[in-house]
Design an enzyme around this catalytic site. Structure first.
Site, PDB file in Angstrom:
ATOM      1  CB  VAL A  29      -5.418   7.147 -10.722  1.00  0.00           C
ATOM      2  CG1 VAL A  29      -6.125   7.208  -9.371  1.00  0.00           C
ATOM      3  CG2 VAL A  29      -6.021   6.030 -11.578  1.00  0.00           C
ATOM      4  CG  ASP A  38       5.023  10.509 -12.579  1.00  0.00           C
ATOM      5  OD1 ASP A  38       6.006  10.207 -13.292  1.00  0.00           O
ATOM      6  OD2 ASP A  38       3.934   9.931 -12.640  1.00  0.00           O
ATOM      7  CB  VAL A  53      -6.681   3.830  -4.150  1.00  0.00           C
ATOM      8  CG1 VAL A  53      -7.522   4.233  -2.959  1.00  0.00           C
ATOM      9  CG2 VAL A  53      -6.179   5.068  -4.897  1.00  0.00           C
ATOM     10  CB  ALA A  54      -1.342   2.594  -6.047  1.00  0.00           C
ATOM     11  NE  ARG A  55      -1.580  -3.425  -9.092  1.00  0.00           N
ATOM     12  CZ  ARG A  55      -2.713  -2.965  -9.599  1.00  0.00           C
ATOM     13  NH1 ARG A  55      -3.525  -2.244  -8.826  1.00  0.00           N
ATOM     14  NH2 ARG A  55      -3.054  -3.201 -10.843  1.00  0.00           N
ATOM     15  CG  ASP A 104      -9.352  -0.043  -2.280  1.00  0.00           C
ATOM     16  OD1 ASP A 104     -10.285  -0.598  -1.659  1.00  0.00           O
ATOM     17  OD2 ASP A 104      -9.243  -0.067  -3.518  1.00  0.00           O
ATOM     18  CD  GLU A 113      -5.489  -6.695  -2.698  1.00  0.00           C
ATOM     19  OE1 GLU A 113      -6.174  -7.074  -3.665  1.00  0.00           O
ATOM     20  OE2 GLU A 113      -5.168  -5.510  -2.533  1.00  0.00           O
ATOM     21  CG  HIS A 154      -8.341  -4.257  -4.783  1.00  0.00           C
ATOM     22  ND1 HIS A 154      -7.180  -4.937  -5.009  1.00  0.00           N
ATOM     23  CD2 HIS A 154      -8.399  -3.308  -5.771  1.00  0.00           C
ATOM     24  CE1 HIS A 154      -6.563  -4.451  -6.075  1.00  0.00           C
ATOM     25  NE2 HIS A 154      -7.279  -3.453  -6.539  1.00  0.00           N
TER      26      HIS A 154
END
Length: 616
Positions: A224, A243, A302-304, A328, A333, A352
Site C-alpha cells: 500500500v 521501512d 489508513v493502516a491501523r 480512516d 471501532e 474504515h
C-alpha cells in the site's frame, strides 16, 4: 517422505553437508514423522508429510446427512459474512456452499460441525469454542481481508485448522483512499462541504495548502505504501519513506528516498501511515514522536488505529504541532460518539473505508475463495497465517530452541540501523547430531519470524517463511558445524549474522563485518552468549540493555544503581571483555522497560561509550 529442500532460502555448507533430498518414498527424519493418518493425507495431496499437516485435505465424512441440495462427497464451506459473487461462484464449482449471514455465536457453533471450511470477514468471532464445536471437521478458516484479530490462531493450530487470509486484493483501494484523504484534508473538502450545506459561505476560512513541492513521508513502504508513493509523485510531491525491509532498488524505481525514522518525522510536511499494528508499532506516534515533527505537519492514517496514541494526537492538534489529520481507522471501532479526535474541527474522518470499493471487494472474494479451495485440496497456501501442526514429540524437544531462534532474530533486527534494509542473513547451527537426524526448517522459520514480524503484518510460520523472506528480498543461508559429543541435545548453539548493514550498537559487528548474535539453551532457558566479538551470558527473558564500556571497577554498580533508583528490576547481568582494563560489553536483563530518562542516565555514565535497549 523426505524433508523438502528450501526453495527460497539458500543453503551453504561448513565442514559437513546438509542432507540431500532423499528419494521419493523415503521416510522423514524420526523427529519429524507424523501419525499414520497425517502421512496418508500427505500422500493423497502429494506433499511432504510434515507440511501436509498444515494444509489438510477436505473431509468428506459428515456426522449427519448432507443438507438438502448438497452434493455428497463434496466438502462444505460455510460463508458467514457477505462475499462477492465471483468468489462464491468459484467456491460452488468445488464445494457445497452455505451462505448464512448474521449468525449468532450459538448458531455458528451449531452449524460448524457440518462444515469443512468457514469464511468470515471482521464481524464474526471465531474463538476456541467454535473450533471445539467443530468436532475436528473444520479444516480451514478463511478471513476475507488482511487482519485476523477475530480468529483465535492458537486454538486453530491446536485443532489442526489452517487459517488463510486475503492480503493483496485491496492494495490499490487502500492506496487510493489514502490519497483521497490527503487531498481532501489539504483543501478542507469535508469541512467546506458541511459548512456550505449548513447555509454558510466561508471561502476565507477554508483556504487550503498546495501539495506540489511538499514532502510526504511514508512510514511502512510495503504494497500500500508503495502505491501511495506512486500517486503522490504524480501530484508533484517529494516522497521519502522509512521501512527497514524496503528494497532500495524498488524505492529508486518509484523515485522515493529511503530515510531513517528520525529524518522522516522531522522533515515531512505530510506523514502517511502504512505499517501494521504490532507491539513495536503500538502507539508509535505518541507525544515524544509528535514533539520531533515539523510544526504544522499533517497526518494520514489508513493502516491501523492503534499505531497512533489518539489522546496525544488531540494534544498535538490543539497545540498546533499537527495542523490537520485525516483518519480512516481508530483504536476502537466504531469510536464513541463523543470521541474528541473524531469531533475535532481539524480532523477529517471516514468509517474504515480503505477496502470499500466494488473492485476490491470482488478481488478479496476471489483471493480468499482460491486460498480456501487450495487448502481444502491439500495445497500449501502462501497466505497461511498460523503455524502448521507439528508432532508433539518434536515440539517437546525443540521448544526451547524454537524460542531461542525467534529471540535471536528479534534481537538481531533491532540492532540494525539505517534505512537500507536487510538483504543477507546467515544462520549457523552447531550440533553433534548427524544431518538426517535434525531438520532445521522450523528453526529457520522462527528466525525469519523474529526478523520480520515485529514490524510486519505477515504471520511467519513453517509454511510461508521462505516465501515471506523472498518477498522482502532477504536471502537466508544456513551452515552446519558438526561437533564431537552426545547427540542427545539437538543443538549446542545457534548463531545469526546480518551482513552489509550498519548497527545501532557498533560493538555487535564481528571481526568479519556482520552483526552477530549467538545463543544457547541452558536448563531449558534461552541465553544470549555472544554479541559481536564479545562473550556474554544473559537469559533472553524480559528485555535487554547492552552497554559497551571501559572495563574498570564499579561499572556494574553504577548501572545497577541507576536502574534501582528508577525501580527497574535486573534479572541477569553479564560482562564480556577483551582483556582486563580494556573494553567490555555488559548485557543486562531487565523485567520492566526503562524510561527514556533512565536510559539517558545510563548513557551519561562517563565510562559507557555506547548502549542500546532491546525488546524481546
Amino acid at each position: 517422505m523426505a524433508a523438502p529442500t528450501p526453495t527460497t532460502a539458500a543453503t551453504t555448507h561448513h565442514r559437513i553437508l546438509l542432507p540431500s533430498p532423499s528419494p521419493r518414498g523415503a521416510l522423514a527424519p524420526a523427529s519429524l514423522r507424523l501419525p499414520l493418518r497425517a502421512q496418508a493425507r500427505a500422500q493423497r495431496a502429494r506433499l511432504p508429510a510434515p507440511l501436509a499437516a498444515a494444509a489438510p485435505a477436505a473431509s468428506t465424512a459428515s456426522p449427519e446427512a448432507p443438507a438438502s441440495g448438497a452434493v455428497p462427497g463434496k466438502p462444505t464451506v460455510l460463508v458467514a459474512e457477505k462475499l462477492g459473487a465471483a468468489g462464491l461462484a468459484l467456491l460452488r464449482e468445488f464445494a457445497n456452499v452455505d451462505c448464512s449471514y448474521g449468525l449468532s455465536p450459538e448458531e455458528l457453533r451449531a452449524k460448524i460441525s457440518l462444515c469443512d471450511a468457514l469464511i468470515v470477514r471482521s464481524g464474526t468471532k471465531v474463538g476456541r469454542d467454535v473450533f471445539e464445536a467443530s468436532g475436528g471437521r473444520l479444516r480451514v478458516v478463511g478471513r476475507a481481508g488482511v487482519g485476523i484479530d477475530n480468529v483465535d490462531l492458537a486454538a486453530a493450530t491446536e485443532h489442526g485448522c489452517l487459517v488463510v487470509n486475503a492480503p493483496t486484493a485491496n492494495t490499490v483501494a487502500a492506496a487510493e483512499h489514502g490519497i483521497a484523504l490527503l487531498t481532501a484534508m489539504a483543501r478542507n473538502i469535508a469541512q467546506a462541504d458541511a459548512s456550505l450545506k449548513a447555509g454558510k459561505w466561508m471561502r476565507n476560512k477554508y483556504v487550503g495548502v498546495s501539495l506540489v513541492g511538499k514532502t510526504l513521508a511514508i512510514l511502512g513502504f510495503g504494497k500500500v505504501g508503495s502505491e501511495v508513493a506512486r500517486r503522490a509523485k504524480g501530484l508533484g510531491m517529494h516522497v521519502v519513506a522509512h521501512d527497514p525491509y524496503a528494497s532500495a532498488d524498488r524505492a529508486r524505481a518509484i523515485g522515493v528516498e529511503l530515510v531513517s525514522m528520525e529524518e522522516a518525522m522531522t522533515t515531512a510536511d505530510f506523514i502517511s501511515l502504512h505499517m501494521p499494528l504490532t507491539p513495536a508499532t503500538d502507539k508509535m506516534l505518541n507525544d515524544e514522536a509528535f514533539a520531533k515533527m515539523k510544526k504544522g505537519v499533517r497526518i494520514i492514517n489508513v493502516a491501523r488505529g492503534g499505531v497512533i496514541d489518539e489522546e496525544a494526537l488531540v494534544r498535538a492538534l490543539d497545540s498546533g504541532i499537527v495542523a490537520q489529520a485525516a483518519l480512516d481507522v481508530f483504536t476502537k471501532e466504531p469510536p464513541a460518539p463523543d470521541n474528541k479526535l473524531v469531533l475535532h474541527e481539524n480532523v477529517t474522518v471516514t468509517p474504515h473505508l480503505g477496502a470499500s470499493t466494488v473492485e476490491a471487494q470482488e478481488g478479496v472474494a476471489i483471493e480468499i475463495a482460491e486460498a480456501v479451495i487450495g487448502a481444502l485440496k491439500g495445497e500449501l497456501a502462501a497466505s497461511a497465517v498460523n503455524a502448521p501442526m507439528v508432532p508433539a514429540e518434536v515440539l517437546s524437544e525443540l521448544a526451547p530452541f524454537v524460542v531461542l531462534a525467534e529471540k535471536l532474530g528479534r534481537l538481531a533486527v533491532q540492532l540494525v540501523a539505517g534505512g537500507g534494509g536487510i538483504k543477507s542473513v546467515k544462520v549457523t547451527y552447531a550440533s553433534a547430531r548427524a544431518p538426517d537426524d535434525l531438520d532445521t526448517r522450523l528453526l529457520r522459520a522462527m528466525i525469519t519470524k523474529g526478523l520480520i514480524e515485529p514490524i510486519s503484518s505477515v504471520f511467519v510460520n513453517l509454511v510461508n517463511a521462505d516465501f515471506t523472506a523472498k518477498q522482502r528480498g532477504i536471502r537466508i543461508t544456513e551452515e552446519r558445524i558438526l561437533l564431537d559429543g552426545s547427540p542427545e541435545t539437538p543443538i549446542d548453539y545457534i548463531q545469526v549474522q546480518i551482513a552489509n548493514v550498519e548497527s545501532k550498537f557498533p560493538s555487535a559487528i564481528s571481526e568479519t563485518g556482520e552483526i552477530t548474535v549467538e545463543g544457547r539453551v541452558k536448563d531449558g532457558v534461552p541465553h544470549l552468549t555472544k554479541v559481536g566479538a564479545f562473550q556474554v551470558d544473559v537469559s533472553l527473558e524480559g528485555s535487554l540493555i547492552l552497554c559497551r564500556q571501559v572495563d574498570q571497577p564499579g561499572m556494574i554498580g553504577s548501572v545497577g544503581s541507576v536502574l534501582g533508583e528508577e525501580n527497574v528490576n535486573v534479572s541477569f547481568m553479564s560482562v564480556g571483555r577483551i582483556a582486563p582494563r580494556k573494553h567490555a560489553v555488559m548485557a543486562i536483563g531487565v523485567d520492566e522497560e526503562p524510561s527514556k530518562g533512565t536510559l539517558t542516565k545510563i548513557g551519561e555514565i562517563p565510562a559507557i561509550e555506547e548502549f542500546v535497549f532491546l525488546k524481546l
